[in-house]
Scaffold this motif. Sequence first.
Motif, PDB file in Angstrom:
ATOM      1  N   LEU A 196      17.247 -11.252  -7.166  1.00 23.33           N
ATOM      2  CA  LEU A 196      16.559 -10.333  -8.068  1.00 23.33           C
ATOM      3  C   LEU A 196      17.550  -9.773  -9.075  1.00 23.33           C
ATOM      4  CD1 LEU A 196      14.548  -8.183  -5.465  1.00 23.33           C
ATOM      5  CD2 LEU A 196      13.687 -10.125  -6.784  1.00 23.33           C
ATOM      6  N   SER A 197      17.065  -9.448 -10.255  1.00 22.84           N
ATOM      7  CA  SER A 197      17.901  -8.698 -11.179  1.00 22.84           C
ATOM      8  C   SER A 197      18.076  -7.285 -10.633  1.00 22.84           C
ATOM      9  CB  SER A 197      17.256  -8.653 -12.568  1.00 22.84           C
ATOM     10  OG  SER A 197      16.087  -7.848 -12.538  1.00 22.84           O
ATOM     11  N   TYR A 198      19.085  -6.576 -11.132  1.00 22.51           N
ATOM     12  CA  TYR A 198      19.305  -5.202 -10.672  1.00 22.51           C
ATOM     13  C   TYR A 198      18.066  -4.336 -10.942  1.00 22.51           C
ATOM     14  CZ  TYR A 198      20.816  -0.360 -10.688  1.00 22.51           C
ATOM     15  OH  TYR A 198      20.901   0.995 -10.461  1.00 22.51           O
ATOM     16  N   GLY A 199      17.500  -4.439 -12.148  1.00 21.29           N
ATOM     17  CA  GLY A 199      16.333  -3.640 -12.489  1.00 21.29           C
ATOM     18  C   GLY A 199      15.142  -3.942 -11.608  1.00 21.29           C
ATOM     19  N   GLU A 200      14.913  -5.218 -11.283  1.00 21.04           N
ATOM     20  CA  GLU A 200      13.798  -5.596 -10.422  1.00 21.04           C
ATOM     21  C   GLU A 200      14.019  -5.073  -9.006  1.00 21.04           C
ATOM     22  OE1 GLU A 200      10.331  -6.891  -8.936  1.00 21.04           O
ATOM     23  OE2 GLU A 200      10.911  -6.765 -11.044  1.00 21.04           O
ATOM     24  N   TRP A 201      15.266  -5.081  -8.533  1.00 18.44           N
ATOM     25  CA  TRP A 201      15.562  -4.567  -7.185  1.00 18.44           C
ATOM     26  C   TRP A 201      15.205  -3.087  -7.113  1.00 18.44           C
ATOM     27  CZ3 TRP A 201      17.808  -1.059  -4.104  1.00 18.44           C
ATOM     28  CH2 TRP A 201      18.059  -1.408  -2.774  1.00 18.44           C
ATOM     29  N   VAL A 202      15.584  -2.313  -8.139  1.00 19.10           N
ATOM     30  CA  VAL A 202      15.283  -0.879  -8.160  1.00 19.10           C
ATOM     31  C   VAL A 202      13.775  -0.652  -8.203  1.00 19.10           C
ATOM     32  CG1 VAL A 202      15.523   1.267  -9.474  1.00 19.10           C
ATOM     33  CG2 VAL A 202      17.493  -0.260  -9.214  1.00 19.10           C
ATOM     34  N   ARG A 203      13.052  -1.403  -9.041  1.00 17.46           N
ATOM     35  CA  ARG A 203      11.593  -1.249  -9.120  1.00 17.46           C
ATOM     36  C   ARG A 203      10.935  -1.573  -7.788  1.00 17.46           C
ATOM     37  NH1 ARG A 203      12.591  -3.207 -14.367  1.00 17.46           N
ATOM     38  NH2 ARG A 203      12.366  -5.374 -13.730  1.00 17.46           N
ATOM     39  N   ARG A 204      11.413  -2.608  -7.127  1.00 13.20           N
ATOM     40  CA  ARG A 204      10.822  -2.975  -5.838  1.00 13.20           C
ATOM     41  C   ARG A 204      11.136  -1.923  -4.778  1.00 13.20           C
ATOM     42  NH1 ARG A 204      11.189  -9.099  -3.563  1.00 13.20           N
ATOM     43  NH2 ARG A 204      10.322  -9.482  -5.645  1.00 13.20           N
ATOM     44  N   ALA A 205      12.346  -1.370  -4.805  1.00 14.62           N
ATOM     45  CA  ALA A 205      12.701  -0.315  -3.850  1.00 14.62           C
ATOM     46  C   ALA A 205      11.784   0.893  -4.020  1.00 14.62           C
ATOM     47  CB  ALA A 205      14.155   0.092  -4.047  1.00 14.62           C
ATOM     48  N   ALA A 237      -0.194   2.533 -13.417  1.00  8.53           N
ATOM     49  CA  ALA A 237      -0.131   1.266 -14.156  1.00  8.53           C
ATOM     50  C   ALA A 237       0.802   0.288 -13.464  1.00  8.53           C
ATOM     51  CB  ALA A 237       0.328   1.525 -15.583  1.00  8.53           C
ATOM     52  N   MET A 238       1.976   0.778 -12.991  1.00  6.72           N
ATOM     53  CA  MET A 238       2.903  -0.088 -12.270  1.00  6.72           C
ATOM     54  C   MET A 238       2.265  -0.585 -10.977  1.00  6.72           C
ATOM     55  SD  MET A 238       4.939  -0.193  -9.337  1.00  6.72           S
ATOM     56  CE  MET A 238       4.939   1.547  -8.860  1.00  6.72           C
ATOM     57  N   PHE A 239       1.638   0.325 -10.238  1.00  5.04           N
ATOM     58  CA  PHE A 239       1.036  -0.020  -8.954  1.00  5.04           C
ATOM     59  C   PHE A 239      -0.082  -1.044  -9.143  1.00  5.04           C
ATOM     60  CE2 PHE A 239      -1.344   0.439  -5.083  1.00  5.04           C
ATOM     61  CZ  PHE A 239      -0.410   0.810  -4.122  1.00  5.04           C
ATOM     62  N   ARG A 240      -0.911  -0.821 -10.165  1.00  2.00           N
ATOM     63  CA  ARG A 240      -2.027  -1.738 -10.420  1.00  2.00           C
ATOM     64  C   ARG A 240      -1.513  -3.121 -10.835  1.00  2.00           C
ATOM     65  NH1 ARG A 240      -7.262  -0.433 -11.623  1.00  2.00           N
ATOM     66  NH2 ARG A 240      -6.670   1.719 -12.141  1.00  2.00           N
ATOM     67  N   ARG A 241      -0.415  -3.160 -11.601  1.00  2.00           N
ATOM     68  CA  ARG A 241       0.150  -4.438 -12.037  1.00  2.00           C
ATOM     69  C   ARG A 241       0.619  -5.277 -10.850  1.00  2.00           C
ATOM     70  NH1 ARG A 241       3.511  -2.398 -15.085  1.00  2.00           N
ATOM     71  NH2 ARG A 241       5.410  -2.555 -13.833  1.00  2.00           N
ATOM     72  N   VAL A 242       1.180  -4.622  -9.842  1.00  2.15           N
ATOM     73  CA  VAL A 242       1.708  -5.348  -8.684  1.00  2.15           C
ATOM     74  C   VAL A 242       0.639  -5.576  -7.616  1.00  2.15           C
ATOM     75  CG1 VAL A 242       3.425  -5.302  -6.825  1.00  2.15           C
ATOM     76  CG2 VAL A 242       4.024  -4.436  -9.095  1.00  2.15           C
ATOM     77  N   GLY A 244      -2.820  -4.935  -7.918  1.00  2.00           N
ATOM     78  CA  GLY A 244      -4.137  -5.358  -8.364  1.00  2.00           C
ATOM     79  C   GLY A 244      -5.167  -4.248  -8.432  1.00  2.00           C
ATOM     80  N   VAL A 245      -4.892  -3.098  -7.802  1.00  2.00           N
ATOM     81  CA  VAL A 245      -5.797  -1.945  -7.827  1.00  2.00           C
ATOM     82  C   VAL A 245      -4.958  -0.679  -7.924  1.00  2.00           C
ATOM     83  CG1 VAL A 245      -7.641  -3.045  -6.479  1.00  2.00           C
ATOM     84  CG2 VAL A 245      -5.820  -1.811  -5.306  1.00  2.00           C
ATOM     85  N   SER A 246      -5.623   0.461  -8.171  1.00  2.00           N
ATOM     86  CA  SER A 246      -4.913   1.737  -8.226  1.00  2.00           C
ATOM     87  C   SER A 246      -4.485   2.157  -6.821  1.00  2.00           C
ATOM     88  CB  SER A 246      -5.822   2.810  -8.830  1.00  2.00           C
ATOM     89  OG  SER A 246      -6.879   3.102  -7.935  1.00  2.00           O
ATOM     90  N   PRO A 247      -3.513   3.084  -6.695  1.00  2.00           N
ATOM     91  CA  PRO A 247      -3.078   3.524  -5.366  1.00  2.00           C
ATOM     92  C   PRO A 247      -4.213   4.079  -4.518  1.00  2.00           C
ATOM     93  CG  PRO A 247      -1.546   4.292  -7.039  1.00  2.00           C
ATOM     94  CD  PRO A 247      -2.715   3.693  -7.770  1.00  2.00           C
ATOM     95  N   SER A 248      -5.059   4.937  -5.100  1.00  2.00           N
ATOM     96  CA  SER A 248      -6.144   5.533  -4.327  1.00  2.00           C
ATOM     97  C   SER A 248      -7.143   4.476  -3.871  1.00  2.00           C
ATOM     98  CB  SER A 248      -6.850   6.623  -5.136  1.00  2.00           C
ATOM     99  OG  SER A 248      -7.307   6.109  -6.379  1.00  2.00           O
ATOM    100  N   ASP A 249      -7.464   3.534  -4.757  1.00  2.00           N
ATOM    101  CA  ASP A 249      -8.407   2.475  -4.382  1.00  2.00           C
ATOM    102  C   ASP A 249      -7.815   1.547  -3.333  1.00  2.00           C
ATOM    103  OD1 ASP A 249     -10.339   3.421  -6.078  1.00  2.00           O
ATOM    104  OD2 ASP A 249      -9.880   2.034  -7.717  1.00  2.00           O
ATOM    105  N   TYR A 250      -6.512   1.277  -3.442  1.00  2.00           N
ATOM    106  CA  TYR A 250      -5.880   0.364  -2.483  1.00  2.00           C
ATOM    107  C   TYR A 250      -5.981   0.896  -1.067  1.00  2.00           C
ATOM    108  CZ  TYR A 250      -2.540  -2.576  -0.084  1.00  2.00           C
ATOM    109  OH  TYR A 250      -1.971  -3.429   0.818  1.00  2.00           O
ATOM    110  N   PHE A 251      -5.604   2.153  -0.873  1.00  2.00           N
ATOM    111  CA  PHE A 251      -5.628   2.703   0.483  1.00  2.00           C
ATOM    112  C   PHE A 251      -7.042   2.994   0.956  1.00  2.00           C
ATOM    113  CE2 PHE A 251      -1.162   3.014  -0.315  1.00  2.00           C
ATOM    114  CZ  PHE A 251      -0.591   2.892   0.938  1.00  2.00           C
ATOM    115  N   LYS A 252      -7.965   3.240   0.018  1.00  2.00           N
ATOM    116  CA  LYS A 252      -9.363   3.403   0.392  1.00  2.00           C
ATOM    117  C   LYS A 252      -9.927   2.089   0.925  1.00  2.00           C
ATOM    118  CE  LYS A 252     -11.722   5.679  -2.560  1.00  2.00           C
ATOM    119  NZ  LYS A 252     -12.455   6.011  -3.803  1.00  2.00           N
ATOM    120  N   GLU A 253      -9.620   0.988   0.231  1.00  2.38           N
ATOM    121  CA  GLU A 253     -10.088  -0.335   0.668  1.00  2.38           C
ATOM    122  C   GLU A 253      -9.458  -0.710   2.003  1.00  2.38           C
ATOM    123  OE1 GLU A 253      -9.196  -3.054  -2.411  1.00  2.38           O
ATOM    124  OE2 GLU A 253     -10.595  -2.184  -3.854  1.00  2.38           O
ATOM    125  N   ALA A 254      -8.146  -0.418   2.149  1.00  2.00           N
ATOM    126  CA  ALA A 254      -7.457  -0.779   3.385  1.00  2.00           C
ATOM    127  C   ALA A 254      -8.015  -0.009   4.566  1.00  2.00           C
ATOM    128  CB  ALA A 254      -5.970  -0.507   3.234  1.00  2.00           C
TER     129      ALA A 254
END
Length: 254
Positions: A196-205, A237-242, A244-254
Amino acid sequence: MTTTSTFSFTHRPLVPFAHDYVHGDSEPWHQHNCAQLLHSLSGVVRVDTAAGCWVVPPGRGVWLPAGTRHAIRITGSVAARTLFIDPLARADLPASCQIVQISSLLRELIVASFALPESYAPGSREERIYELILDEIRAMPILPFHLPEPMSAPLRQLCEQISQAPGESWSSQQAATLTSMSERTLNRHFQQQTGLSYGEWVRRARLMEALLRLAQGQPVLRVALDLGYGSHSAFTAMFRRVMGVSPSDYFKEA
């Protein structure tokens, strides 16, 4: 100290196992003589291996090849459904640790596996279900929830600092200064050692830390600001990009 669990596969290619964890549970370093697919129905599971950290969001799974030494930490209430799989059941089972997408079909097959007998007749329905589970495992899509560990001591120390304070800016210039490297050298070493690039590692962390905090029920805005995002919308926006849904919708679906 590492303990080893041993499973027998005399009559069938896999053994299903169900276990519910409460927030804060953990399992010390251990390994199995077989492959393992751990599917989390709720909550978040963090799996540490020698190769780095793996975070399993709800509804996803982690694949661990036979003999992988690992430890587990639980965030939230986790309903885990695990398959312990004979490493000789198929020649082309995944050979490395992976966070994977669990299809609707595979999820239902995992549920069905708990009702299957240990012994079955060739060509029977039970044999076909076992074989279909193995087919689905080979086709599992890989998800980017692995935080690889760099090999060199300076980069490992830097990653530990980032993990302890993920909300700081952590620019490449700041990181280069801390490691006594040029920015170009820092990025080259990160790419070589982690893929991973340094920037991608930080974003993933930051994403993986966000998953852990959201699983604890922390408000989305608080998580966004704590992790260095300027607003609720920027984090969403970042969460949805990775995901596929918003944070609230993701955990609601899960």
